[in-house]
Motif scaffolding. Structure first.
Motif, PDB file in Angstrom:
ATOM      1  N   CYS A 440      13.081  -9.510  -1.407  1.00 31.33           N
ATOM      2  CA  CYS A 440      11.829 -10.256  -1.305  1.00 31.33           C
ATOM      3  C   CYS A 440      11.036  -9.665  -0.154  1.00 31.33           C
ATOM      4  CB  CYS A 440      12.151 -11.731  -1.047  1.00 31.33           C
ATOM      5  SG  CYS A 440      10.727 -12.702  -0.528  1.00 31.33           S
ATOM      6  N   CYS A 443      11.374 -12.440   2.628  1.00 26.16           N
ATOM      7  CA  CYS A 443      12.700 -12.845   3.110  1.00 26.16           C
ATOM      8  C   CYS A 443      13.683 -11.687   3.233  1.00 26.16           C
ATOM      9  CB  CYS A 443      13.294 -13.926   2.221  1.00 26.16           C
ATOM     10  SG  CYS A 443      12.145 -15.233   1.819  1.00 26.16           S
ATOM     11  N   CYS A 482      11.753 -15.352  -5.708  1.00 25.80           N
ATOM     12  CA  CYS A 482      12.677 -15.488  -4.597  1.00 25.80           C
ATOM     13  C   CYS A 482      13.148 -16.936  -4.511  1.00 25.80           C
ATOM     14  CB  CYS A 482      11.990 -15.069  -3.306  1.00 25.80           C
ATOM     15  SG  CYS A 482      12.972 -15.438  -1.847  1.00 25.80           S
ATOM     16  N   CYS A 485      11.735 -18.469  -0.936  1.00 24.92           N
ATOM     17  CA  CYS A 485      10.338 -18.767  -0.632  1.00 24.92           C
ATOM     18  C   CYS A 485       9.494 -18.960  -1.885  1.00 24.92           C
ATOM     19  CB  CYS A 485       9.746 -17.663   0.232  1.00 24.92           C
ATOM     20  SG  CYS A 485       9.510 -16.114  -0.663  1.00 24.92           S
TER      21      CYS A 485
HETATM   22 ZN    ZN Z   1      11.466 -14.754  -0.292  1.00 27.22          ZN
END
Ligand code: ZN
Ligand code: ANZ
Length: 718
Positions: A440, A443, A482, A485
């Motif tokens: 991601c 992240c 993801c 998030c």
């Molecule tokens: Zn993420």
């Protein structure tokens, strides 16, 4: 053997008999293995086959003698588990698919179907309810789950690593696809190139010392030695040499005692000092370029001419302040120790060859104890000479003392090195377990949540080589959201090394359809660890180290218990063709088990595989040999159908045959325990002759029936 006893072939209708009993076993569930706390368990595991197409005689050789042994244990009262499955992911399926234009999964599943049918003719005691197939989502879901356990435990990491790359096929190659000294591609013959890719590793090295501890397992010493060499633990010292520019170089040495004999130093071409030296020197730059084209394997070859270039730098020997030149040479590897060595040409062969080539000083610092020893390069321990404070002490003592001395100077410390490397588990392949990882932008690296497993392998991919991981080219599969998030994320497109699938399959047999955990706890508690593991010695290092590592790593994650997955290991040898050469289609010396089964019956094939050679050694096949075994079994069949008419009351014959019977029981029992299958059959053949003779000599009916009954029990596992 009298002509009267020679049976007619028609007496023994093997096809009918074997079919009848195999069907009956199946219908009655005779070989189902279920937990039974009232009986001791015996988990007999044989290495699972790769579904390559046809069952060959090697499969029979690997499996049917251990099946006989498992049956023997069952007859002794053990509750025996002897399962079978398929190691179904991997390269051959992709190659076959490319060649034939069919999907790797279709090819694999068709082969499994065929091999399962062939395997059923073997008459083995497999409990097919426990079959596992590693390419099915119900299996690889748990391979992914186990990967995640290691990931969360910090035993998985990602780093750049070199792969072999074929510029013509446009693909990365597995180790076994690179051939010859020029290292060419198996498919097209083009020399391979090296490429750096970001890849996943398991921290096997963390377990190096534990893997060297074999105290809890009964494994062949050959396998233990191969594993110990593979792990390659060396003890010695790290020593720091100051370089004139204010920097320093650390070396790893197993022989700190030879420090007074150092006349030069060598760093690997990839060493920072070499890169730095290249900036000011064309000669160095050129050397580094040509060295970059060599593989570590070539660079290590003992007989290869050593070559290198001076770096132009000098270092100082910490114990005597001498100024020593630093060379750059590719016989030093960056991947081992510190990538730098101290050159002691008087006592190390490689350094000697290098010093001779470049006219460097060779200075002796050890005198052999044996005055007659006139070897040019003395690599033993001996007595120290010309070594300052160490002079006069034994080399062995000087080794320890030098380390102490270096410590006091702040220039060294004890050190341990391993040959073992962390396990590179990612493959740029389609036909394997998808790695359950997402990337991601926000992240970073995100493990797939356990509730989202399995990450399914899509069916509709272009599996032909294109230069990318095939999963990368799938139009939609890669792109996802993801879980952290909710933003866009991409999937890891590499798949896992199939050695990971085979590192835990013995746990999946325990409960192949369990959908809440890789295995059912109750089954684990009852059956594990594996009591006997059988398979080829060629797996001594990779598979058998990986499976031990995986068990220990999972133990530390709280998944498995105990330190070792397999308590006892025995290896079979290799069956050669009748010409004593390795069996191969091109040689035309392949023995087809299906034909033998048709002609002689599975029982004869099994018995002969046990008989024709020592099982742990193997040997050449003989098509006349099996006829002898066939005749023996037919004689046993016909001679035991009815009692001979010559029975009577001959005490001597009665006593003799009973003694022979009990001697045979003892030796057959012993030989089953020690996997000496050939002598089991030999004993049974002899005993049959003795029984026949006793009958002819008029032994009693009572003893004849007793020996017949016991004989049939002894032959039953075969
Ligand atoms: Zn993420
Ligand atoms: C000085 C010396 C003197 C050494 C002597 C040996 C004998 P093993 O046993 O395999 O661990 N060495 C260290 N790092 C190296 C590298 N990256 N590439 C190539 N060679 C390397 O071998 C350890 C020995 O191999 C070390 O001990 C070093 O040479 C060399 F009489 O140091 B020795």
């Amino acid at each position: 053997m009298t002509a009267m006893n020679e049976p007619l072939d028609t007496d023994y209708r093997h096809a009918e008999i074997e079919k009848k009993w195999q069907e009956q076993w199946e219908a009655s569930g005779l070989y189902r293995s279920d937990i039974d706390p009232s009986r001791k368990k015996y988990y007999a595991l044989t290495m699972l086959p790769y579904p390559s197409g046809d069952l060959h005689i090697g499969h029979w050789y690997a499996v049917s003698p251990p099946d006989a042994q498992a049956r023997f244990m069952r007859m002794r009262g053990f509750n025996v588990l002897f399962p079978m499955g398929f190691d179904a992911f991997g390269l051959p399926a992709e190659n076959a698919a490319i060649k034939r234009g069919i999907h790797p999964g279709e090819w694999t599943r068709a082969n499994i179907k065929r091999m399962r049918t062939q395997m059923k003719t073997m008459g083995a005691m497999f409990d097919w309810r426990r079959e596992m197939v590693s390419c099915e989502p119900e299996y690889y879901r748990w391979t992914q789950w186990l990967f995640l356990q290691l990931y969360h435990a910090g035993l998985v990491y990602r780093k750049f690593a070199a792969v072999d790359w074929c510029p013509s096929c446009n693909t990365t190659l597995a180790r076994e696809q690179v051939w010859g000294e020029d290292r060419h591609c198996e498919r097209c013959g083009t020399p391979v190139e090296r490429r750096e890719l970001n890849q996943w590793f398991f921290k096997v090295t963390k377990y190096a010392d534990e893997l060297l501890d074999f105290s809890e397992i009964d494994w062949p010493s050959r396998v233990k030695t191969l594993q110990a060499n593979w792990i390659g633990r060396s003890t010695g010292a790290y020593i720091t040499f100051q370089v004139e520019n204010g920097e320093s170089i650390e070396v790893f040495t197993t022989r700190p005692d030879t420090l007074w004999g150092v006349t030069f130093m060598v760093v690997a071409p990839e060493h920072p000092l070499a890169r730095e030296a290249a900036e000011g020197s064309d000669a160095v730059r050129e050397y580094l370029e040509q060295a970059g084209r060599q593989t570590d394997i070539d660079r290590q070859a003992a007989d290869r001419e050593k070559n290198g270039v001076p770096s132009g730098r000098y270092a100082t020997n910490p114990v005597n302040g001498e100024r020593i030149p630093i060379w750059i040479a590719d016989y030093v590897l960056m991947s081992y120790g510190t990538g730098a060595v101290m050159g002691v040409p008087a006592h190390d062969e490689r350094d000697a060859a290098f010093a001779k080539k470049y006219g460097l000083e060779i200075r002796k610092v050890l005198e052999p104890e044996d005055a007659a020893d006139d070897s040019e390069t003395f690599t033993g321990h001996g007595t120290m000479i010309g070594s300052g404070p160490m002079t006069g002490t034994s080399g062995a003592e000087a080794r320890e003392k030098t380390i102490e001395y270096l410590k006091s100077l702040g220039a060294g410390r004890e050190g341990v090195q391993y040959r073992l490397r962390d396990w590179l588990v990612s493959r740029q392949r389609y036909w394997g377990t998808p790695i359950p990882i997402l990337f991601c932008d926000k992240c970073g690296i995100v493990p797939v949540p356990e509730s989202d497993l399995p990450v399914l392998l899509p069916d509709d991919v272009e599996w032909r080589p294109t230069g990318e991981s095939p999963l990368k080219l799938h139009p939609t599969w890669r792109f996802t959201t993801c879980p952290k998030c909710g933003g866009p994320a991409e999937r890891e497109t590499d798949t896992l090394d199939t050695f990971l699938c085979s590192s835990w399959y013995h746990l999946r047999y325990l409960s192949p359809h369990c959908d809440t955990y890789p295995f059912d706890q109750k089954e684990y508690d009852y059956w594990m660890p594996v009591d006997i593991y059988t398979g080829g010695i060629e797996h001594a290092t990779m598979h058998l180290i990986y499976t031990r590592f995986f068990h220990k790593a999972l133990r530390d994650c709280g998944v498995t218990r105990g330190n070792e997955p397999m308590l006892k290991l025995r290896n079979q040898g290799i069956i050669l063709g009748e010409d004593s050469e390795k069996m191969s289609k091109s040689r035309g010396n392949v023995v087809a088990p299906d034909d033998l089964v048709k002609r002689f019956g599975a029982d004869t094939v099994r018995a002969h595989l046990m008989f024709f050679a020592r099982w742990d050694q193997g040997g050449p096949w003989s098509s006349t040999g099996i006829q002898g075994t066939a005749r023996w079994l037919r004689r046993v069949w016909s001679s035991f159908l009815e009692a001979p008419t010559t029975l009577g009351s001959n005490d001597e014959a009665t006593r003799r045959v009973r003694r022979r019977l009990h001697q045979s029981i003892r030796s057959v029992t012993h030989d089953f325990d020690t996997f000496e299958f050939n002598t089991i059959i030999a004993t049974l053949m002899e005993l049959h002759r003795d029984i026949t003779r006793a009958g002819e000599d008029g032994c009693t009916r009572e003893v004849w029936e007793e020996v017949r009954e016991t004989y049939l029990r002894m032959i039953a596992p075969v």
